[in-house]
Design a protein around this motif. Structure first.
Motif, PDB file in Angstrom:
ATOM      1  N   ALA A 275       0.854  -1.203   0.201  1.00 56.42           N
ATOM      2  CA  ALA A 275      -0.053  -0.172   0.020  1.00 56.42           C
ATOM      3  C   ALA A 275       0.866   1.350  -0.173  1.00 56.42           C
ATOM      4  N   TRP A 276       1.909   1.267   0.848  1.00 53.41           N
ATOM      5  CA  TRP A 276       2.956   2.301   0.860  1.00 53.41           C
ATOM      6  C   TRP A 276       3.436   2.420  -0.596  1.00 53.41           C
ATOM      7  N   LEU A 277       3.805   1.490  -1.064  1.00 53.98           N
ATOM      8  CA  LEU A 277       4.643   1.547  -2.442  1.00 53.98           C
ATOM      9  C   LEU A 277       3.992   2.224  -3.553  1.00 53.98           C
ATOM     10  N   PHE A 278       2.547   1.543  -3.662  1.00 50.65           N
ATOM     11  CA  PHE A 278       1.658   1.987  -4.662  1.00 50.65           C
ATOM     12  C   PHE A 278       0.642   3.140  -4.355  1.00 50.65           C
ATOM     13  N   GLY A 279       0.940   3.644  -2.870  1.00 55.13           N
ATOM     14  CA  GLY A 279      -0.133   4.434  -2.819  1.00 55.13           C
ATOM     15  C   GLY A 279       0.419   5.911  -2.167  1.00 55.13           C
ATOM     16  N   THR A 280       1.752   6.101  -2.064  1.00 55.70           N
ATOM     17  CA  THR A 280       2.472   7.465  -1.951  1.00 55.70           C
ATOM     18  C   THR A 280       3.317   7.625  -2.697  1.00 55.70           C
ATOM     19  N   GLU A 281       4.016   9.189  -2.717  1.00 54.11           N
ATOM     20  CA  GLU A 281       4.713   9.956  -3.349  1.00 54.11           C
ATOM     21  C   GLU A 281       6.355   8.989  -3.137  1.00 54.11           C
ATOM     22  N   ALA A 282       6.622   8.963  -1.947  1.00 62.48           N
ATOM     23  CA  ALA A 282       7.749   8.113  -1.756  1.00 62.48           C
ATOM     24  C   ALA A 282       7.844   6.724  -2.246  1.00 62.48           C
ATOM     25  N   GLY A 283       6.750   6.047  -2.212  1.00 64.70           N
ATOM     26  CA  GLY A 283       6.607   4.667  -2.823  1.00 64.70           C
ATOM     27  C   GLY A 283       6.764   4.891  -4.373  1.00 64.70           C
ATOM     28  N   ALA A 284       6.101   5.642  -4.976  1.00 67.91           N
ATOM     29  CA  ALA A 284       6.402   5.864  -6.335  1.00 67.91           C
ATOM     30  C   ALA A 284       7.663   6.216  -6.718  1.00 67.91           C
ATOM     31  N   ALA A 285       8.344   6.991  -6.092  1.00 65.57           N
ATOM     32  CA  ALA A 285       9.701   7.294  -6.204  1.00 65.57           C
ATOM     33  C   ALA A 285      10.574   5.955  -6.141  1.00 65.57           C
ATOM     34  N   CYS A 286      10.330   5.150  -5.320  1.00 66.00           N
ATOM     35  CA  CYS A 286      11.060   4.033  -4.874  1.00 66.00           C
ATOM     36  C   CYS A 286      10.916   3.146  -6.076  1.00 66.00           C
ATOM     37  N   ARG A 287       9.668   2.851  -6.514  1.00 69.63           N
ATOM     38  CA  ARG A 287       9.611   2.010  -7.726  1.00 69.63           C
ATOM     39  C   ARG A 287      10.310   2.534  -8.950  1.00 69.63           C
ATOM     40  N   GLU A 288      10.482   4.067  -9.037  1.00 67.35           N
ATOM     41  CA  GLU A 288      11.060   4.497 -10.394  1.00 67.35           C
ATOM     42  C   GLU A 288      12.657   4.205 -10.040  1.00 67.35           C
ATOM     43  N   GLU A 289      13.124   4.287  -9.152  1.00 69.27           N
ATOM     44  CA  GLU A 289      14.687   3.902  -8.565  1.00 69.27           C
ATOM     45  C   GLU A 289      14.822   2.436  -9.053  1.00 69.27           C
ATOM     46  N   ARG A 290      13.966   1.674  -8.520  1.00 70.88           N
ATOM     47  CA  ARG A 290      14.119   0.210  -8.743  1.00 70.88           C
ATOM     48  C   ARG A 290      14.173  -0.190 -10.355  1.00 70.88           C
ATOM     49  N   LEU A 291      13.227   0.675 -10.987  1.00 71.59           N
ATOM     50  CA  LEU A 291      13.094   0.307 -12.398  1.00 71.59           C
ATOM     51  C   LEU A 291      14.528   0.704 -13.014  1.00 71.59           C
ATOM     52  N   ARG A 292      15.003   1.883 -12.576  1.00 74.78           N
ATOM     53  CA  ARG A 292      16.142   2.497 -13.104  1.00 74.78           C
ATOM     54  C   ARG A 292      17.336   1.513 -12.861  1.00 74.78           C
ATOM     55  N   GLU A 293      17.450   0.967 -11.533  1.00 78.37           N
ATOM     56  CA  GLU A 293      18.714   0.019 -11.281  1.00 78.37           C
ATOM     57  C   GLU A 293      18.445  -1.017 -12.352  1.00 78.37           C
ATOM     58  N   ALA A 294      17.446  -1.565 -12.613  1.00 74.16           N
ATOM     59  CA  ALA A 294      17.084  -3.130 -13.246  1.00 74.16           C
ATOM     60  C   ALA A 294      17.245  -2.751 -14.709  1.00 74.16           C
ATOM     61  N   MET A 295      17.033  -1.327 -15.268  1.00 74.38           N
ATOM     62  CA  MET A 295      17.587  -1.206 -16.499  1.00 74.38           C
ATOM     63  C   MET A 295      18.901  -1.101 -16.618  1.00 74.38           C
ATOM     64  N   HIS A 296      19.847  -0.708 -15.709  1.00 71.15           N
ATOM     65  CA  HIS A 296      21.258  -0.441 -15.803  1.00 71.15           C
ATOM     66  C   HIS A 296      21.757  -1.916 -15.918  1.00 71.15           C
TER      67      HIS A 296
END
Length: 358
Positions: A275-296
């Protein structure tokens, strides 16, 4: 669209198994299958389960499957087992503890061997998870091999990372070491009926408290995501009644997986992180960072494969030149990179001298 991809989207179990096999072996037109399936992914919740050997990851994963199935969710499991460095074989025995779900058409269990990959996962684990996402899984459980203090690859692919610990993991110094414990979104102290469970919980609470103090003092966010650096203080309550904003504070649950005790409470804590990951701005930023690392990671692997294929004999010649001490490995690597960038490797056939590598 690739015929096998169409069958995966139609939830054909055998076709999905074949697709997983092609992706794991990187055989045939597996890349075409992944490309066709990708637009149909992104719905599944990827839940990583990691921890030390013997902590009870497989048994706890089996119990989590049961809870999610009672909720009506389709579940997929990617269980990673170590590959022998001597024989190249792998037992793939983690799924033995999940036999109760083998006959369930809404549960897909796939075992993978690490094939020499480090970090607790196999190279194909993320791609297999995407195939199972496209298959229609609501939850994809990714169980890593038994890992040590810094095998943290699971944090780059999972939305939520569950670290399974057990009594007897060590003293307070062991608990506060950076590494696997620092990557957790939720802790499960499994085998909580054993002596030392209270001490294990206390040590984890100490680690979390110290981590929060360091984060506040340094201005850095706790955990494996740097995306929450600008989030508000942990524990701030959203006036709308939603999940709290700010950095996520890891939760702890006690479980006895063999008796199915505490698993429901553990799922509640996992759902809290989701709920935190998909329902907060901090969670959205966390998901974006995770995707960036995965893309690297994806880019690094693609570049490595392309360079090795393109350089061919030049790479082998450089290895021999380094072995003869005719060139140092750093200079040889720089020359190989330059050759790859300029496309000169295609003209480097036969025996290549150190000077020719440039």
């Amino acid at each position: 669209m690739h015929p096998l991809a169409e069958k995966v989207l139609a939830r054909d179990m055998r076709a999905t198994a074949r697709a997983c096999r092609l992706v794991d072996d990187r055989a045939g037109d597996h890349a075409a299958i992944l490309k066709d399936l990708f637009p149909h992914t992104g719905r599944a919740w990827v839940l990583g389960v990691t921890g030390n050997p013997g902590a009870g990851k497989s048994t706890l994963t089996d119990r989590l499957i049961g809870v999610f199935r009672k909720q009506g969710r389709r579940v997929a499991v990617v269980a990673v087992d170590p590959t022998s460095p001597f024989t190249g074989g792998a037992i793939l025995g983690d799924r033995i503890r999940m036999q109760a779900h083998f006959g369930d058409p809404d549960v897909f269990i796939r075992s993978l061997a690490t094939r020499g990959a480090l970090g607790g996962l196999s190279r194909s684990a993320a791609d297999i998870a995407r195939v199972l996402d496209a298959w229609g899984a609501d939850v994809v459980l990714v169980e890593t091999v038994g890992v040590g203090q810094d095998e943290l690859e699971i944090t780059r692919m999972a939305h939520t990372t569950l670290v399974v610990a057990a009594p007897g993991m060590g003293d307070e110094v062991q608990a506060i070491k950076a590494g696997i414990l620092e990557c957790a979104d939720v802790f499960a102290v499994n085998k909580a009926d054993r002596d030392g469970a209270d001490a294990a919980v206390r040590d984890l609470e100490l680690m979390i408290a110290l981590g929060s103090e360091v984060a506040q003092a340094s201005g850095r966010a706790r955990g494996h995501s740097a995306a929450a650096l600008h989030a508000r203080a942990a524990g701030a309550v959203d006036p709308s009644g939603g999940p709290p904003e700010g950095p996520w504070v890891p939760a702890i649950a006690r479980t006895v997986a063999t008796r199915n005790e505490g698993v429901a409470a553990l799922v509640d804590r996992l759902e809290g992180h989701r709920a935190w990951l998909f329902g907060t701005e901090a969670g959205a930023a966390c998901r974006e960072e995770r995707l960036r690392e995965a893309m690297h990671v994806q880019l690094r692997d693609a570049l490595t494969d392309a360079a090795v294929a393109a350089l061919g004999p030049a790479l082998e010649a450089a290895v021999r030149a380094v072995a003869r001490r005719e060139v140092d490995p750093y200079t040889a690597s720089e020359r190989l990179v330059e050759a790859f960038r300029t496309g000169a490797a295609a003209a480097l056939g036969g025996v290549v001298t150190p000077g020719d590598v440039a």
